[in-house]
Enzyme design. Structure first.
Site, PDB file in Angstrom:
ATOM      1  N   HIS A 197     -34.126   5.946   4.288  1.00  0.00           N
ATOM      2  CA  HIS A 197     -34.213   6.046   5.755  1.00  0.00           C
ATOM      3  C   HIS A 197     -34.385   4.685   6.448  1.00  0.00           C
ATOM      4  CE1 HIS A 197     -34.057  10.240   5.191  1.00  0.00           C
ATOM      5  NE2 HIS A 197     -35.333  10.505   5.104  1.00  0.00           N
ATOM      6  N   HIS A 206     -34.440  14.684  11.565  1.00  0.00           N
ATOM      7  CA  HIS A 206     -35.252  15.079  10.410  1.00  0.00           C
ATOM      8  C   HIS A 206     -36.265  16.165  10.769  1.00  0.00           C
ATOM      9  CE1 HIS A 206     -36.892  14.726   6.411  1.00  0.00           C
ATOM     10  NE2 HIS A 206     -36.145  13.661   6.141  1.00  0.00           N
ATOM     11  N   TYR A 213     -38.033  19.796  10.591  1.00  0.00           N
ATOM     12  CA  TYR A 213     -38.268  20.858   9.615  1.00  0.00           C
ATOM     13  C   TYR A 213     -38.470  22.160  10.377  1.00  0.00           C
ATOM     14  CZ  TYR A 213     -39.538  17.157   6.235  1.00  0.00           C
ATOM     15  OH  TYR A 213     -39.557  16.052   5.419  1.00  0.00           O
ATOM     16  N   GLU A 240     -30.294  18.140   7.328  1.00  0.00           N
ATOM     17  CA  GLU A 240     -30.038  16.853   7.973  1.00  0.00           C
ATOM     18  C   GLU A 240     -28.544  16.520   7.941  1.00  0.00           C
ATOM     19  OE1 GLU A 240     -32.662  14.143   5.744  1.00  0.00           O
ATOM     20  OE2 GLU A 240     -33.634  16.003   5.096  1.00  0.00           O
TER      21      GLU A 240
END
Length: 357
Positions: free
Chosen positions: A108, A184, A186, A322
């Site tokens: 990342h 990103h 969730y 993602e």
């Protein structure tokens, strides 16, 4: 009306803000810190709303370690890059070495200074019920060439009986550079603090996936899902094969793999990639993307106690999906590439469609 409220102080003393987008019973809160999706409240089949996005209650959580990168805009390069090297033209550029057994790879871009750890500028548009964030990187910053301007636009609207949160990423540059952004967030469709997502039923529009090495970098193979735990072409619970004695599952302690979503074409409109149903609440999430693939991560390493609503997260408390160019594609020239130039800016769109069964 788009509501704007202070969200706290960044480590450098600047004030961050949260912006709330509302459409019918759905509320999305986003922040200029990291262009982050903070929460997403939506109704179940009875009309009761719940926040289905994992995250923290305050900026301290996002500005702190935040190893899970909850809700953040990841870039300029998402996922893992072998040896933290980016070959581009006649040069090899070097990202921060921050991942792998001996720390030789990159994850990342930069976990401390990446786009998800920066304060972005913000502009609201009431007419389109949207917020657009922008930030810049100078030539050589975070290891890559070009004076770059990044944008992240969140919009919320009703469409065909459902509510859609659309995230549009962009990058312009004055020199050829490499860009592979993603979101990103969730999700747990029962509610962010309601246990695991093992029982949620998923369908992924992918006939192939990318196996990973022991260090989680792509092996370089595009492998058929047929006959593997990665076959989600028909509805299957996330937990149905998450404990299988399969090398790929064991390496990741679950799913932590990129799926090659069918139908990719450069510049095309978003195409359907993922359908998830939560049988308990009746909530449904469909994700459409423009990127070649999407990385499914079932939160196998989650362990946070300082989250929203005084809750705790543990492994598989949520799943991330993602959208991105294939991880480490820069080392595999036969895969779709994501080179951003002055003549060809970077663009990626993600559509999160919320409905009920």
């Amino acid at each position: 009306m788009i509501e704007k409220k202070p969200f706290g102080q960044t480590p450098s003393g600047e004030t961050a803000f949260a912006y709330e987008l509302v459409c019918n019973q759905t509320r999305a809160r986003v922040s200029d810190f990291g262009a982050t999706l903070l929460s997403l409240e939506c109704p179940d089949t009875t009309g009761a709303t719940a926040d289905i996005v994992l995250g923290f209650a305050n900026i301290e959580g996002y500005a702190g370690e935040n190893g899970a990168c909850y809700g953040g805009t990841i870039g300029p390069v998402a996922n893992r890059t072998d040896r933290a090297e980016v070959p581009l033209g006649a040069c090899v550029y070097h990202l921060t070495q921050n991942d792998g057994p001996t720390g030789e790879n990159n994850l990342h871009s930069d976990l401390e200074r990446g786009l998800h750890k920066r304060l972005w500028s913000a502009r609201t548009d009431e007419a389109s019920n949207s917020v657009t964030f922008t930030t810049t990187l100078s030539d050589g910053e975070l290891g890559l060439p070009g004076n770059r301007t990044f944008s992240a636009r969140y919009s919320l609207e009703e469409k065909d009986g459902a509510t859609e949160l659309t995230v549009t990423y962009g990058c312009t540059t004055d020199a050829a550079t490499y860009v592979n952004m993603t979101n990103h967030s969730y999700f747990n469709l029962s509610g962010h603090a309601s246990g695991t997502v093992r029982e949620e039923m998923a369908t992924i529009d992918a006939d192939f996936f990318l196996p990973v090495r022991e260090d989680s970098v792509s092996e370089g193979e595009i492998r058929p899902v047929d006959g593997t735990p990665f076959d989600f072409r028909a509805p299957r619970a996330f937990g149905e094969h998450i404990d299988d004695k399969d090398v790929q599952i064991e390496r990741a302690r679950g799913y932590d793999h990129c799926f090659c979503v069918r139908g990719y074409a450069p510049g095309a409109a978003p195409r359907h990639a993922l359908h998830v149903e939560d049988l308990a609440s009746g909530r449904v999430l469909d994700i459409s993307i423009t990127a070649p693939g999407a990385h499914l991560y079932t939160g196998n390493w989650l362990s946070d106690s300082n989250v929203k609503d005084a809750a705790s997260y543990s492994p598989q408390s949520g799943f991330a999906f993602e959208p991105e160019f294939y991880p480490d594609c820069v080392h595999h020239p036969d895969w779709p590439q994501s080179v951003c130039t002055p003549e060809s800016p970077y663009s990626s769109t993600i559509v999160y469609r919320l409905s009920t069964r």
